[in-house]
Design a protein around this motif. Structure first.
Motif, PDB file in Angstrom:
ATOM      1  N   VAL C 232      12.344   8.425   0.745  1.00  0.00           N
ATOM      2  CA  VAL C 232      12.596   8.877  -0.517  1.00  0.00           C
ATOM      3  C   VAL C 232      11.528   7.919  -1.264  1.00  0.00           C
ATOM      4  CG1 VAL C 232      13.991   8.733  -2.647  1.00  0.00           C
ATOM      5  CG2 VAL C 232      14.877   9.412  -0.411  1.00  0.00           C
ATOM      6  N   ILE C 233      10.875   8.498  -2.420  1.00  0.00           N
ATOM      7  CA  ILE C 233      10.036   7.775  -3.356  1.00  0.00           C
ATOM      8  C   ILE C 233      10.866   7.811  -4.885  1.00  0.00           C
ATOM      9  CG2 ILE C 233       7.981   7.908  -4.485  1.00  0.00           C
ATOM     10  CD1 ILE C 233       6.618   9.327  -2.708  1.00  0.00           C
ATOM     11  N   LEU C 234      10.998   6.661  -4.910  1.00  0.00           N
ATOM     12  CA  LEU C 234      11.770   6.439  -6.381  1.00  0.00           C
ATOM     13  C   LEU C 234      10.807   5.717  -7.325  1.00  0.00           C
ATOM     14  CD1 LEU C 234      14.551   6.179  -7.969  1.00  0.00           C
ATOM     15  CD2 LEU C 234      14.536   3.961  -7.038  1.00  0.00           C
ATOM     16  N   LYS C 235      10.962   6.508  -8.623  1.00  0.00           N
ATOM     17  CA  LYS C 235       9.776   6.206  -9.526  1.00  0.00           C
ATOM     18  C   LYS C 235      10.832   5.246 -10.689  1.00  0.00           C
ATOM     19  CE  LYS C 235       6.044   8.544 -11.811  1.00  0.00           C
ATOM     20  NZ  LYS C 235       5.406   9.768 -12.145  1.00  0.00           N
ATOM     21  N   ASN C 236      10.001   4.329 -11.207  1.00  0.00           N
ATOM     22  CA  ASN C 236      10.698   3.518 -12.209  1.00  0.00           C
ATOM     23  C   ASN C 236      10.899   4.253 -13.652  1.00  0.00           C
ATOM     24  OD1 ASN C 236       7.882   3.128 -12.647  1.00  0.00           O
ATOM     25  ND2 ASN C 236       8.874   2.117 -14.666  1.00  0.00           N
ATOM     26  N   GLY C 237      12.220   4.032 -13.917  1.00  0.00           N
ATOM     27  CA  GLY C 237      12.439   4.792 -15.397  1.00  0.00           C
ATOM     28  C   GLY C 237      11.410   4.471 -16.643  1.00  0.00           C
ATOM     29  N   LEU C 238      11.438   5.395 -17.314  1.00  0.00           N
ATOM     30  CA  LEU C 238      10.340   5.133 -18.457  1.00  0.00           C
ATOM     31  C   LEU C 238      10.503   3.856 -19.196  1.00  0.00           C
ATOM     32  CD1 LEU C 238      11.500   6.178 -21.407  1.00  0.00           C
ATOM     33  CD2 LEU C 238      11.166   8.342 -20.514  1.00  0.00           C
ATOM     34  N   ALA C 239      11.983   3.374 -19.284  1.00  0.00           N
ATOM     35  CA  ALA C 239      11.605   1.755 -19.954  1.00  0.00           C
ATOM     36  C   ALA C 239      12.698   1.215 -19.218  1.00  0.00           C
ATOM     37  CB  ALA C 239      12.267   2.015 -21.418  1.00  0.00           C
ATOM     38  N   ALA C 240      12.640   1.099 -17.778  1.00  0.00           N
ATOM     39  CA  ALA C 240      13.607   0.447 -16.980  1.00  0.00           C
ATOM     40  C   ALA C 240      13.049  -1.001 -17.006  1.00  0.00           C
ATOM     41  CB  ALA C 240      13.633   1.309 -15.569  1.00  0.00           C
ATOM     42  N   THR C 241      13.879  -1.997 -16.796  1.00  0.00           N
ATOM     43  CA  THR C 241      13.233  -3.380 -16.331  1.00  0.00           C
ATOM     44  C   THR C 241      13.244  -3.104 -14.855  1.00  0.00           C
ATOM     45  OG1 THR C 241      15.664  -4.173 -16.067  1.00  0.00           O
ATOM     46  CG2 THR C 241      14.546  -4.322 -18.343  1.00  0.00           C
ATOM     47  N   MET C 242      12.532  -4.292 -14.336  1.00  0.00           N
ATOM     48  CA  MET C 242      12.373  -4.421 -12.858  1.00  0.00           C
ATOM     49  C   MET C 242      13.621  -4.469 -12.174  1.00  0.00           C
ATOM     50  SD  MET C 242       9.417  -3.544 -12.357  1.00  0.00           S
ATOM     51  CE  MET C 242       9.363  -3.684 -10.605  1.00  0.00           C
ATOM     52  N   GLU C 243      14.362  -5.288 -12.771  1.00  0.00           N
ATOM     53  CA  GLU C 243      15.719  -5.564 -12.156  1.00  0.00           C
ATOM     54  C   GLU C 243      16.715  -4.458 -12.072  1.00  0.00           C
ATOM     55  OE1 GLU C 243      18.085  -9.137 -13.295  1.00  0.00           O
ATOM     56  OE2 GLU C 243      19.765  -7.843 -13.537  1.00  0.00           O
ATOM     57  N   GLU C 244      16.462  -3.571 -13.096  1.00  0.00           N
ATOM     58  CA  GLU C 244      17.242  -2.198 -13.083  1.00  0.00           C
ATOM     59  C   GLU C 244      16.684  -1.245 -11.889  1.00  0.00           C
ATOM     60  OE1 GLU C 244      18.440  -1.714 -17.785  1.00  0.00           O
ATOM     61  OE2 GLU C 244      16.828  -0.958 -17.049  1.00  0.00           O
ATOM     62  N   PHE C 245      15.289  -1.414 -11.879  1.00  0.00           N
ATOM     63  CA  PHE C 245      14.605  -0.684 -10.766  1.00  0.00           C
ATOM     64  C   PHE C 245      15.023  -0.988  -9.337  1.00  0.00           C
ATOM     65  CE2 PHE C 245       9.936   0.576  -9.110  1.00  0.00           C
ATOM     66  CZ  PHE C 245      10.422   1.753  -8.973  1.00  0.00           C
ATOM     67  N   LEU C 246      15.185  -2.319  -9.139  1.00  0.00           N
ATOM     68  CA  LEU C 246      15.619  -2.524  -7.740  1.00  0.00           C
ATOM     69  C   LEU C 246      17.072  -2.307  -7.706  1.00  0.00           C
ATOM     70  CD1 LEU C 246      13.919  -6.200  -6.951  1.00  0.00           C
ATOM     71  CD2 LEU C 246      13.213  -3.837  -6.639  1.00  0.00           C
ATOM     72  N   TYR C 247      17.764  -2.413  -8.334  1.00  0.00           N
ATOM     73  CA  TYR C 247      19.119  -1.734  -8.341  1.00  0.00           C
ATOM     74  C   TYR C 247      19.280  -0.403  -7.960  1.00  0.00           C
ATOM     75  CZ  TYR C 247      21.597  -6.270  -9.064  1.00  0.00           C
ATOM     76  OH  TYR C 247      22.248  -7.651  -9.061  1.00  0.00           O
ATOM     77  N   ALA C 248      18.370   0.426  -8.674  1.00  0.00           N
ATOM     78  CA  ALA C 248      18.397   1.822  -8.496  1.00  0.00           C
ATOM     79  C   ALA C 248      18.025   2.139  -6.998  1.00  0.00           C
ATOM     80  CB  ALA C 248      17.272   2.574  -9.202  1.00  0.00           C
ATOM     81  N   ALA C 249      17.005   1.229  -6.544  1.00  0.00           N
ATOM     82  CA  ALA C 249      16.677   1.561  -5.014  1.00  0.00           C
ATOM     83  C   ALA C 249      17.866   1.043  -4.101  1.00  0.00           C
ATOM     84  CB  ALA C 249      15.294   0.567  -4.455  1.00  0.00           C
ATOM     85  N   GLU C 250      18.644   0.014  -4.725  1.00  0.00           N
ATOM     86  CA  GLU C 250      19.800  -0.638  -3.815  1.00  0.00           C
ATOM     87  C   GLU C 250      20.736   0.625  -3.767  1.00  0.00           C
ATOM     88  OE1 GLU C 250      19.824  -3.480  -2.378  1.00  0.00           O
ATOM     89  OE2 GLU C 250      22.005  -3.897  -1.779  1.00  0.00           O
ATOM     90  N   TYR C 251      20.940   1.435  -4.779  1.00  0.00           N
ATOM     91  CA  TYR C 251      21.862   2.294  -4.556  1.00  0.00           C
ATOM     92  C   TYR C 251      21.767   3.468  -3.559  1.00  0.00           C
ATOM     93  CZ  TYR C 251      24.908   2.646  -9.082  1.00  0.00           C
ATOM     94  OH  TYR C 251      25.717   2.227  -9.739  1.00  0.00           O
ATOM     95  N   ILE C 252      20.206   3.725  -3.317  1.00  0.00           N
ATOM     96  CA  ILE C 252      20.056   4.712  -2.092  1.00  0.00           C
ATOM     97  C   ILE C 252      20.303   3.786  -0.733  1.00  0.00           C
ATOM     98  CG2 ILE C 252      18.307   5.983  -1.109  1.00  0.00           C
ATOM     99  CD1 ILE C 252      16.710   5.982  -3.720  1.00  0.00           C
ATOM    100  N   VAL C 253      19.708   2.748  -0.700  1.00  0.00           N
ATOM    101  CA  VAL C 253      19.729   1.939   0.540  1.00  0.00           C
ATOM    102  C   VAL C 253      21.051   1.387   0.911  1.00  0.00           C
ATOM    103  CG1 VAL C 253      18.937   0.030   1.664  1.00  0.00           C
ATOM    104  CG2 VAL C 253      17.209   0.889   0.148  1.00  0.00           C
ATOM    105  N   SER C 254      21.885   1.069  -0.060  1.00  0.00           N
ATOM    106  CA  SER C 254      23.311   0.644   0.329  1.00  0.00           C
ATOM    107  C   SER C 254      23.920   1.941   0.668  1.00  0.00           C
ATOM    108  CB  SER C 254      24.015  -0.128  -0.607  1.00  0.00           C
ATOM    109  OG  SER C 254      24.053   0.844  -2.003  1.00  0.00           O
ATOM    110  N   SER C 255      23.632   3.061   0.330  1.00  0.00           N
ATOM    111  CA  SER C 255      24.294   4.322   0.728  1.00  0.00           C
ATOM    112  C   SER C 255      23.871   4.973   1.927  1.00  0.00           C
ATOM    113  CB  SER C 255      24.071   5.480  -0.317  1.00  0.00           C
ATOM    114  OG  SER C 255      24.543   5.041  -1.467  1.00  0.00           O
ATOM    115  N   GLY C 256      22.858   4.262   2.700  1.00  0.00           N
ATOM    116  CA  GLY C 256      22.560   4.595   4.021  1.00  0.00           C
ATOM    117  C   GLY C 256      21.027   4.786   4.337  1.00  0.00           C
TER     118      GLY C 256
END
Lengths: 358, 358, 358, 358
Positions: C232-256
């Motif tokens: 999966v390629i995950l793109k940062n949101g248009l006004a996301a902070t980097m912390e939010e970006f990492l947590y978004a990736a964490e949603y995918i990774v922590s789901s398996g």
């Protein structure tokens, strides 16, 4: 959530409370000892600030630290303690931020020579054209403003512009026009100062000095504004935080001039419907945290004339002490801010709206 | 699909082609007429953009439009035409902007008295402590910098600070220290000027003047910088657009001083991992659009010392003419910018990295 | 300066040193206690940050404080201590974040079925048109890309658009075209998913799923991406902070699904020279803090094709694992992103530039 | 400014007016011709969109163009013309933006089953806890709200959270609680939907659907909201422009559901005194440009409870149709948004304030 967990939290919190008090005690003892060193240093003619001594102490602490705080954190905390000691010594007298409000009743009231007051609970309208272009223009506007009881008129003669090739204002000639018109209609002139070298000349024409957004952090100018005996309007910088705004006001007040008004024009964002983004919430917080009068600039915030009425109503509803609005006899041909200056009839309609709210 | 249909399509397409050419002809004639109006407006000192005039034209077109395009579409198309005309005029106006680059070869080269050049194709490192604190500190840093060939050393003695109670710099005493150290190691001093009244005093100590972010739109100071015969480093304002940045440089250059360098420290956003947000793209565009040397401030942009190496590499890869970095013998006890100043060993490692790229 | 004064200073300093150590000891005990409370709170599902508790403690300290530190200073110091404790807890919490890098060697490598790797130290180019428009277009682009060794081709068939009246993509027909061309040239297809209901259908065509900026915080989609066995390629949101970006990736990774790449396209600001503001510093920090491959989107960040070469160079210099660039046989007639897609010759020139850096 | 200059401007403007009309005529003829080609293409079963044909025309125009417009500008203008023709053909029916207001009287009124109306001129309060945590909490809040005449209660059971490890809501169990309490106090439930797969389940519990900031541009969800027969509250994205916000609403309305309310929670900036920056001006413009009801979210904008009263007053003064406020029996222990939820007494004080304004 089990009962036992809640009990444990209570017990642990009691321990933290006790440690807090021990920390306070130690910090106090430390402060007293450092203060004695300071006195000795003063008598020895040595600077209070000694970076190598601080470096030594930090190294010792780093060596002694076994966690759970990281060395970075420990060093940061002790740097704060060092700084607090230093500040205590150097600024014990001026320790408090002067512009901060300590009770709801505390308010700075700006009193003009004829007794007109801003910040005393009323709602003041400061108005006038973006720039002085010629006598007729200012005379027309002055007549319209004074007819509605406006006491402080814009008489802007030095315009800070993005490009050196844009209209830079009429200069002193513009101030003369503004003064003449203000005298005719028994009003006061507010005008923007752009450099502290202008102070002596401007004192001849100007009743209220205006420090614009681009100069909000020009500390030399701010300190100089602290030395004059006229009120100052300070505008928030185009991307200033509210904290920075208050500190800018503090530069003026701590330099000796308590008569400062804050004017809010919003901040720069990516939104395009309005020229600047004027956060409702910050106006409300500003009134709560600071005793200086707060004026809402409904022209530079909106950047458009079609929402002047709701903007004026909202400024009042938020508890602001007044608003600032640009008025021009013929906005489409204005030399600046054509889109946002109100026509005289539009100004009158807006005034009706405000009066209705009172 | 019948042959006759295809023939018809060909014939209709030929008609469209002809209409296209007529449209091109009309658009050209329109552009020329608007351009003449623009010239008159310029000589009259009036803004080219006139929204009420546009509104009138749109209303007239809307009235005349009988379809098949909707009024919305017609208005959208004409708004594009208006915008194109405005852009053309602005482009023509900008064509006269002195800082704009007209060919890839056009470059301003800053030449120091000993022949050292910035902007000639090399990669210059400007470095030094955030502020002058005492002689030893600057001497240590100066020795380290000169050992790596740095020619321009920070000698900051007036610090613009958010709060009036923060360290404001050593003042002239700091300049004396910087001058002494620079002379010892055969380097130049760059130092921030905060008010034009400081010029005569600073001319005694400073080789390169620095105009900081808070003063980027202080047009009085910018014009005064145009009258001195020393190079000026201009920093982008904390929330300035690139267009505003170029116009600020234009104030200096059009006032007579062509020796201006631009330093990029990023802009204020909501991102918290870095102190400022330094857009890669704008550095690339700046090098393309402007012939002045561009320096990347890797300290105030990042606000942290741990990414100095990749920042330095990227600055070079983007085509910048150099970088600015803060160096301190003992950053944790620095009186300002403690988190971002490099130690001397970190500075050396960063220099190795840059040399490797050359 | 008398000898006895120096002696006194030494003695007093020794006292300060001792107090420092006692403070360190107390701070350590406090940190451990707070940490235990934190663990209980975590198990209770309660936030660690509790402003009312902090307010209580500050009030108690204020009451107990008898100087010489002012109440302001004491509150400031304790606020630092509270903050340090909170950071410590948050650091401990983050230590368990799966996407966080714990050592420079830790890296997620994406391995495609044929052995092609992203994130293993090379520099991967992902490219293709903004949208699939027709077979010929994708075929031309595919031929050009594969000639330069590109392995992952954009095959975008569902376009998230601001207006419901803009081109929304060819849908499944577009995926068929992309699949056909990718098979012809032995490449992989990456394509944007907009709703989790599309997963079964898209699994037939797509090798790498793309989650766009508008869906970066669509947690239902992110969790669903954690259940598929494709990268999966995950793109940062248009006004996301980097912390939010990492947590978004964490949603995918922590789901398996550990095979996640991060693509950086910058954030929304007020700057207009570029489409988005792509902070150099955050790319450097991201590579340092996270072990997932980082791709720099040089098309949507710049929003213009004329700076593709310096953008590509800088991406590589910053340590990114690759870049993403849009390529179109005839950008001016593209149905979307006309200004930023490279022509095929421009793409080749950019590739030459990258190869040169290797 | 000489009289002759003004005359010349008038004459040149008359020429421009004439050219405008000729352009309109040509554009009309072009549109008709293209429309005929379109009809032939339809009968031939060929796509209307032909990029190679467009490329040919652009090349011809580029060759013919002799300035003063640059080739870039000419191509951009003709691309707009091509696009207008294409859009005209494809969307002639749906050409107008449905959410746009055409007269001050035009207003969408949301009517609930019992006749309660939002947007009809009154000021509606939507309130409730940030999240459903348990029955007692919602029951307490429901009792308090209904006592003050609130009809629409928050019953949030799916919480979009930054981290996968934060409280994600009670799910369907939370909806059951909200439904039970709403029925007890004769209120309606509004609840956030996070994925279109939830629609069937949520229809059993929810009277008003809520699309949150993170989903504002989730076009699949928006289109699905257009297919349900319940009102929808749409929140602006965390960094959405107002134009994007209106287009998001247009996705719902153009998909079939006219009952949309807009809720404003401000946007992300660098200001820290408030959680989001809620521009006064955009609320005023929104009421002017759009006929949908506008609700001001005074909780997520301010992010703090101490300014609820002035925020409520300002929302009303700006002409909004209502406000949304979070209320919790014990905010410090709330599982989310602890700092901003009002206590029940604070809610009552705020209601008194609003009533007073009516």
């Amino acid at each position: 959530m089990k009962m036992s967990d809640e009990t444990s939290v209570s017990e642990l919190r009691a321990q933290v409370d006790e440690i807090n008090m021990q920390l306070l005690d130690l910090l106090t003892r430390r402060a007293k000892t450092v203060s004695e060193i300071g006195k000795l240093h003063t008598s020895m003619g040595v600077s209070h600030y000694d970076p190598s001594r601080e470096a030594e102490m930090l190294t010792a602490l780093e060596r002694a630290n076994k966690g759970p705080f990281s060395n970075e954190t420990i060093k940061a905390l002790f740097r704060e303690i060092f700084r607090a000691s230093l500040e205590m010594e150097e600024t014990q007298a001026r320790a408090k931020i002067r512009v901060q409000r300590h009770s709801p009743d505390e308010r700075t009231v700006i009193r003009m020579p004829d007794g007109y007051e801003i910040g005393a609970g009323g709602f003041s309208v400061i108005a006038g054209s973006c720039a002085v272009e010629n006598y007729d223009q200012i005379d027309q506007v002055g007549a319209a403003l004074s007819a509605r009881g406006v006491k402080i008129m814009r008489g802007m003669a030095f315009k800070p512009r993005t490009s050196p090739y844009e209209f830079q204002g009429l200069g002193e000639a513009g101030l003369q026009i503004a003064r003449q018109v203000a005298d005719k209609y028994n009003m006061y002139v507010v005008s923007e100062i752009m450099d502290l070298s202008q102070i002596p000349m401007m004192l001849d024409y100007v009743d209220v000095f205006w420090v614009g957004a681009r100069n909000m952090q020009n500390s030399f100018l701010l300190k100089a504004m602290g030395k004059i005996d006229r009120p100052v309007i300070l505008k928030n910088g185009l991307a200033a935080t509210m904290e920075e705004f208050l500190y800018a006001a503090e530069y003026i007040v701590s330099s000796g001039n308590p008569n400062v008004m804050l004017i809010m024009r919003g901040i720069r964002t990516y939104e395009k419907w309005t020229r600047n983004t004027l956060d409702m919430g910050t106006i409300a917080v500003l009134k709560q945290e600071c005793h200086l009068p707060v004026i809402v600039d409904i022209s530079h915030s909106a950047g458009r004339r079609d929402i002047a009425k709701p903007m004026a109503r909202a400024a009042r509803a938020l508890g602001a002490d007044g608003l600032m609005v640009e008025v021009h006899p013929n906005p489409p041909v204005a030399m600046s801010d054509a889109k946002q200056q109100l026509t005289i009839p539009e100004f009158n309609t807006m005034m009706d709206e405000i009066v209705q709210m009172a």
